[in-house]
Design an enzyme around this catalytic site. Structure first.
Site, PDB file in Angstrom:
ATOM      1  N   ASP A 269       0.757  -1.290   0.101  1.00 31.50           N
ATOM      2  CA  ASP A 269       0.097   0.133   0.073  1.00 31.50           C
ATOM      3  C   ASP A 269       0.948   1.386  -0.070  1.00 31.50           C
ATOM      4  O   ASP A 269       1.995   1.274   0.276  1.00 31.50           O
ATOM      5  CB  ASP A 269      -0.906  -0.031   1.109  1.00 31.50           C
TER       6      ASP A 269
ATOM      7  N   ASP B 269      -7.842  -7.418   0.608  1.00 29.34           N
ATOM      8  CA  ASP B 269      -6.984  -7.762   1.588  1.00 29.34           C
ATOM      9  C   ASP B 269      -7.552  -7.190   2.773  1.00 29.34           C
ATOM     10  O   ASP B 269      -8.624  -6.420   3.109  1.00 29.34           O
ATOM     11  CB  ASP B 269      -5.551  -6.839   1.754  1.00 29.34           C
TER      12      ASP B 269
ATOM     13  N   CYS C 296     -12.886 -29.062   7.351  1.00 29.84           N
ATOM     14  CA  CYS C 296     -11.759 -28.405   7.198  1.00 29.84           C
ATOM     15  C   CYS C 296     -10.415 -29.103   7.125  1.00 29.84           C
ATOM     16  O   CYS C 296     -10.481 -29.943   8.192  1.00 29.84           O
ATOM     17  CB  CYS C 296     -11.733 -27.146   8.049  1.00 29.84           C
TER      18      CYS C 296
ATOM     19  N   CYS D  94      -7.373 -27.917   7.494  1.00 31.75           N
ATOM     20  CA  CYS D  94      -6.123 -27.117   8.257  1.00 31.75           C
ATOM     21  C   CYS D  94      -5.483 -28.008   9.321  1.00 31.75           C
ATOM     22  O   CYS D  94      -6.317 -28.886   9.864  1.00 31.75           O
ATOM     23  CB  CYS D  94      -6.654 -25.793   8.437  1.00 31.75           C
TER      24      CYS D  94
ATOM     25  N   CYS E 242      -7.903 -27.855  12.511  1.00 31.46           N
ATOM     26  CA  CYS E 242      -9.066 -28.821  12.375  1.00 31.46           C
ATOM     27  C   CYS E 242      -8.704 -30.456  12.376  1.00 31.46           C
ATOM     28  O   CYS E 242      -9.511 -31.164  12.689  1.00 31.46           O
ATOM     29  CB  CYS E 242      -9.908 -28.314  11.248  1.00 31.46           C
TER      30      CYS E 242
ATOM     31  N   HIS F 232      -5.991 -21.802  10.661  1.00 31.11           N
ATOM     32  CA  HIS F 232      -7.458 -22.000  10.195  1.00 31.11           C
ATOM     33  C   HIS F 232      -7.992 -20.857   9.446  1.00 31.11           C
ATOM     34  O   HIS F 232      -8.730 -21.105   8.421  1.00 31.11           O
ATOM     35  CB  HIS F 232      -8.068 -22.583  11.207  1.00 31.11           C
TER      36      HIS F 232
END
Length: 376
Positions: free
Chosen positions: A93, A267, A305, A307, A310, A336
């Site tokens: 940015d 974002d 999930c 990840c 999980c 996660h």
């Protein structure tokens, strides 16, 4: 489009767009969610872990990096990619938003902004020219024009004055950016919630010519209804053949609504910030792992999930490590959340490709309406 960079739209369903941005450092699949690496790190995550969630691109903050450790130092150490061990695209940015929201004793003139650092009180100046130079030293792939963003609500005169200043700064940013093959410069549309100002801003940006266009000045306190009302017209004012980036958004339902309205990139610090404060985002909505109801729950956050949080840990464990102040809590919940956000982007890309975005959106809202799994 800058030499070595291309944007291709491969499908469209309603206003929702599927595409890819190609850069020398790799491809960015759109719609894309960019995790925020404020100080050259996505908090609580290794770069390879961020990549494992499916992220194609990260965001870095010009304001934070110019103050510490300094753009010249990063440049001398091989640039931001090498410095933070991320070899894929980075968007930086311009620093304008952080100056307005974080810096102390700031003074705004036609030239730029002078301000005192929130870290040590040292005095600095940011102008369109210095912002372009700092981002050049960092070596980011996508550079943002320097702009000013007023907090909403604001009166029309203040919004108009700010937008026109940002357009003059956009022209100076384009001039200072120059010709940098393999790097892209995005202009930022301003104008608050006002349709006529948004059109005036878009016209000015199109006249200057950029590699991509951001919708700025939203997610600054106006609420989702007002944001969506603005997104119903603002992206349509920007060139169809260039990427469209909605800055600082957001929650999953904000993201779905933005993609529905023609946005390609977003974002937000939300997935990582939420993870560090015990909040998990799932397809059934938000889970507050602090709550005592999870203390004896052997089930994962989300059984669908994959990840690490999980697949390897229970709600009871995640509750325990958060309550104990253990670092692994922020690490697992952030992983996660980033995984969920990237999975959401992947589902939207697949839905647009199949011409099924409306059906996806209905499923998305239905799952969230169910709420979290019942307490044991």
């Amino acid at each position: 489009m800058a030499d070595g960079c291309t944007f291709e739209r491969t499908a469209q369903d309603g206003k929702a767009r599927l595409g890819r941005i190609t850069t020398p450092r790799g491809e960015i699949r759109t719609p894309a969610f960019m995790p925020v690496g404020t100080a050259a790190t996505v908090k609580a995550m290794l770069p390879e872990s961020v990549r494992a969630t499916g992220a194609d691109i990260l965001l870095g903050n010009t304001y934070h990096l110019m103050l510490r450790p300094g753009a010249e130092r990063i440049h001398n150490l091989g640039g931001l990619h090498r410095f933070m061990n991320w070899d894929r695209p980075i968007l930086t940015d311009s620093g304008g938003f952080q100056v307005m929201s974080l810096a102390e004793l700031r003074k705004l003139t036609e030239t730029g902004v002078t301000f005192r650092s929130h870290i040590d009180g040292s005095k600095h100046e940011l102008t369109p020219e210095s912002s372009m130079e700092i981002q050049r030293l960092l070596g980011s792939d996508i550079v943002m024009a320097f702009d000013e963003c007023p907090a909403l609500p604001a009166d029309r005169d203040r919004i108009a004055e700010s937008m026109r200043l940002s357009m003059r700064w956009a022209d100076r940013s384009r001039e200072a950016f120059g010709d940098r093959p393999g790097h892209m410069l995005f202009g930022i549309q301003q104008g608050g919630l006002e349709q006529d100002f948004r059109e005036e801003s878009a016209e000015a940006l199109r006249g200057i010519g950029f590699d991509g266009y951001a919708v700025g000045g939203l997610a600054v306190g106006e609420g989702q209804e007002a944001m969506f009302a603005t997104l119903d017209f603002a992206p349509d004012m920007l060139p169809e053949d260039k990427p469209r980036y909605l800055m600082g958004v957001g929650k999953p339902d904000d993201i779905v609504g933005a993609v529905k309205r023609g946005i390609d990139m977003m974002d937000c610090v939300l997935p990582s910030r939420s993870g560090r404060t015990g909040q998990a985002w799932t397809r059934r909505g938000q889970v507050n792992i602090k709550n005592a109801r999870h203390a004896d729950d052997p089930r994962p956050l989300d059984e669908s999930c994959s990840c690490p949080a999980c697949s390897g840990y229970s709600r009871a464990y995640l509750h325990h490590v958060f309550r104990s102040g253990e670092m692994i809590s922020g690490m697992l919940l952030t992983w996660h959340n980033l995984h969920y956000f990237q999975e959401l982007m992947g589902e939207m890309r697949a839905a647009i490709a199949a011409g099924q975005f409306e059906a996806f959106e209905a499923r998305f809202h239905a799952a969230r309406a169910e709420g979290d799994i019942p307490q044991l």
